[in-house]
Scaffold this motif. Structure first.
Motif, short mmCIF file in Angstrom:
data_model
loop_
_atom_site.label_atom_id
_atom_site.label_comp_id
_atom_site.label_asym_id
_atom_site.label_seq_id
_atom_site.Cartn_x
_atom_site.Cartn_y
_atom_site.Cartn_z
N THR A 23 0.85 -1.20 -0.05
CA THR A 23 0.00 0.18 0.06
C THR A 23 0.89 1.22 0.10
O THR A 23 1.89 1.42 0.83
CB THR A 23 -0.94 -0.01 1.24
N ILE A 24 0.70 2.14 -1.03
CA ILE A 24 1.36 3.27 -0.96
C ILE A 24 0.60 4.66 -0.52
O ILE A 24 -0.38 4.92 -1.24
CB ILE A 24 1.94 3.61 -2.60
N LEU A 25 1.04 5.30 0.61
CA LEU A 25 0.25 6.53 0.94
C LEU A 25 0.98 7.68 0.95
O LEU A 25 2.23 7.45 0.95
CB LEU A 25 0.07 6.21 2.25
N GLU A 26 0.44 8.96 0.66
CA GLU A 26 0.97 9.97 0.33
C GLU A 26 1.36 10.63 1.95
O GLU A 26 0.28 10.85 2.53
CB GLU A 26 0.08 11.18 -0.55
N ARG A 27 2.18 10.97 2.37
CA ARG A 27 2.68 11.43 3.64
C ARG A 27 3.73 12.69 3.73
O ARG A 27 4.50 12.53 2.57
CB ARG A 27 3.08 10.49 4.52
N ALA A 28 3.62 13.50 4.32
CA ALA A 28 4.70 14.28 4.36
C ALA A 28 6.00 13.71 4.95
O ALA A 28 5.85 13.18 6.06
CB ALA A 28 4.36 15.77 5.14
N VAL A 29 7.20 13.92 4.43
CA VAL A 29 8.32 13.28 4.75
C VAL A 29 9.40 14.52 5.05
O VAL A 29 9.72 15.13 4.23
CB VAL A 29 8.96 12.46 4.03
N ASN A 30 9.87 14.73 6.28
CA ASN A 30 10.63 16.12 6.53
C ASN A 30 10.21 17.22 6.08
O ASN A 30 10.84 17.96 5.26
CB ASN A 30 12.07 15.60 6.14
N SER A 31 8.83 17.51 5.98
CA SER A 31 8.04 18.63 5.77
C SER A 31 7.84 18.77 4.14
O SER A 31 7.18 19.79 3.97
CB SER A 31 8.74 19.76 6.13
N LEU A 45 6.21 9.65 0.13
CA LEU A 45 5.52 8.34 0.08
C LEU A 45 5.73 7.51 1.31
O LEU A 45 7.03 7.51 1.38
CB LEU A 45 5.56 7.73 -1.14
N VAL A 46 4.82 6.76 1.66
CA VAL A 46 5.09 5.58 2.60
C VAL A 46 4.46 4.51 2.06
O VAL A 46 3.31 4.30 1.72
CB VAL A 46 4.60 6.17 3.77
N ALA A 47 5.38 3.33 1.94
CA ALA A 47 4.86 1.87 1.65
C ALA A 47 4.79 1.09 2.79
O ALA A 47 5.63 1.01 3.64
CB ALA A 47 5.89 1.34 0.59
N GLN A 48 3.59 0.68 2.98
CA GLN A 48 2.92 -0.33 4.08
C GLN A 48 2.65 -1.50 3.46
O GLN A 48 2.24 -1.85 2.47
CB GLN A 48 2.00 0.35 4.59
#
Length: 310
Positions: A259-267, A271-274
């Motif tokens: 599952t690929i989610l859109e997330r803020a990474v270091n502002s 993307l985050v893969a779960q």
């Protein structure tokens, strides 16, 4: 040395409050100096250990506890940066700074973990973007400390000199050299909205296994740099837009149920893969000229503790 405003700064009260209220600011400072929240927490813990090792008389003689704590934390980080260079030479594969989620999403990484204490969170701004932290990694320890203290936290060069053990003139030169590196590596980052749109398009093309669409989003010289820390087997580096696109499609084919989610990474948009509800990877992007130039993929579970949901 006087207190300066900065990310996470607050005016301390008298007595014990003047010491404990500095924790958030120290975490913000040490994370930017070290690029690792775990190491930043160690540095702050050691700073406080040195404070409480003093007698009450010695503590009372210190006019500004906040300034004292900053000076000690800076010196600890300077020493840690020197030893970190040696440790990272033996690190398995590429070393990427520890990625941070949005503050409200921080959890302690343990089963059933609760939200992290606000005093331990890093205030997110452009000075913690992955691209910025990667540039900081290319600096000497003295350059990094001088640059972060002066350009990010606004300490004077005289104050910086007290920490790095050099003259104000030498510290000015260190910061100038560091600033030149930053400008050369980050000419003009894209605004947040276009970045988010490109990352979203990349996610959709990745999920659709659309190689042509991925290639269209990637710079011809695009590169993926992966950090598994020797704990997760992944390709450490993929170079070239077409090669990166094919590697993404290959990964999607070999990891059904990802599952690929859109997330803020270091502002910044990322993307985050779960997999089965647990974070398997965090991806940070460097975007310029409407194309993705770099993707930093962190697989090392030791660097994903704040992202763990399972």
């Amino acid at each position: 040395m006087t207190n300066r405003s900065g990310p996470g700064d607050g005016r301390p009260g008298p007595g014990l409050d003047a010491v404990t209220s500095e924790r958030g600011r120290l975490i913000n400072l040490t994370y930017r100096l070290l690029g690792s929240l775990a190491e930043a927490e160690d540095a702050v813990q050691e700073t406080y250990a040195r404070w409480y090792a003093m007698s009450a008389q010695q503590q009372d003689a210190i006019e500004s506890p906040g300034a004292w704590l900053t000076k000690v934390a800076g010196r600890i980080c300077l020493n840690m940066l020197g030893s970190a260079r040696a440790r990272r030479e033996t690190y398995v594969g590429e070393w990427i700074p520890e990625p941070l989620p949005e503050p409200g999403e921080w959890i302690d990484g343990r089963p059933g973990g609760t939200t992290v204490d606000p005093a331990d969170r890093v205030t997110l701004d452009e000075s913690v973007s992955m691209a910025f932290l990667v540039v900081l990694e290319s600096m000497t320890p003295a350059e990094r400390v001088a640059f972060v203290l002066h350009d990010v936290f606004r300490y004077s060069f005289a104050e910086v000199g007290e920490i790095v053990g050099r003259t104000p003139v030498a510290c000015r030169q260190l910061a100038f050299s560091a600033r030149r590196r930053v400008r050369a590596s980050q000419p003009s980052p894209a605004p947040a909205a276009p970045q988010a749109r490109i990352v979203r398009d990349f996610k959709q093309a990745w999920e659709a296994k659309d190689i042509d669409a991925l290639i269209g989003l990637l710079d011809p010289d695009a590169m993926v740099i992966g950090d598994g820390g020797g704990l997760v087997v992944r390709r450490q580096r993929v170079e070239g837009g077409e090669q990166v696109a094919r590697a993404c499609v290959d990964l999607a084919a070999r990891a059904p149920g990802l599952t690929i989610l859109e997330r803020a990474v270091n502002s910044q948009p990322g993307l985050v893969a779960q997999k089965d509800g647990t974070t398997a990877a965090v991806l940070a992007f460097d975007i310029a000229g409407g194309r993705i130039k770099r993707i930093w993929a962190i697989f090392n579970p030791e660097k994903l503790r704040l992202w763990t949901t399972g």
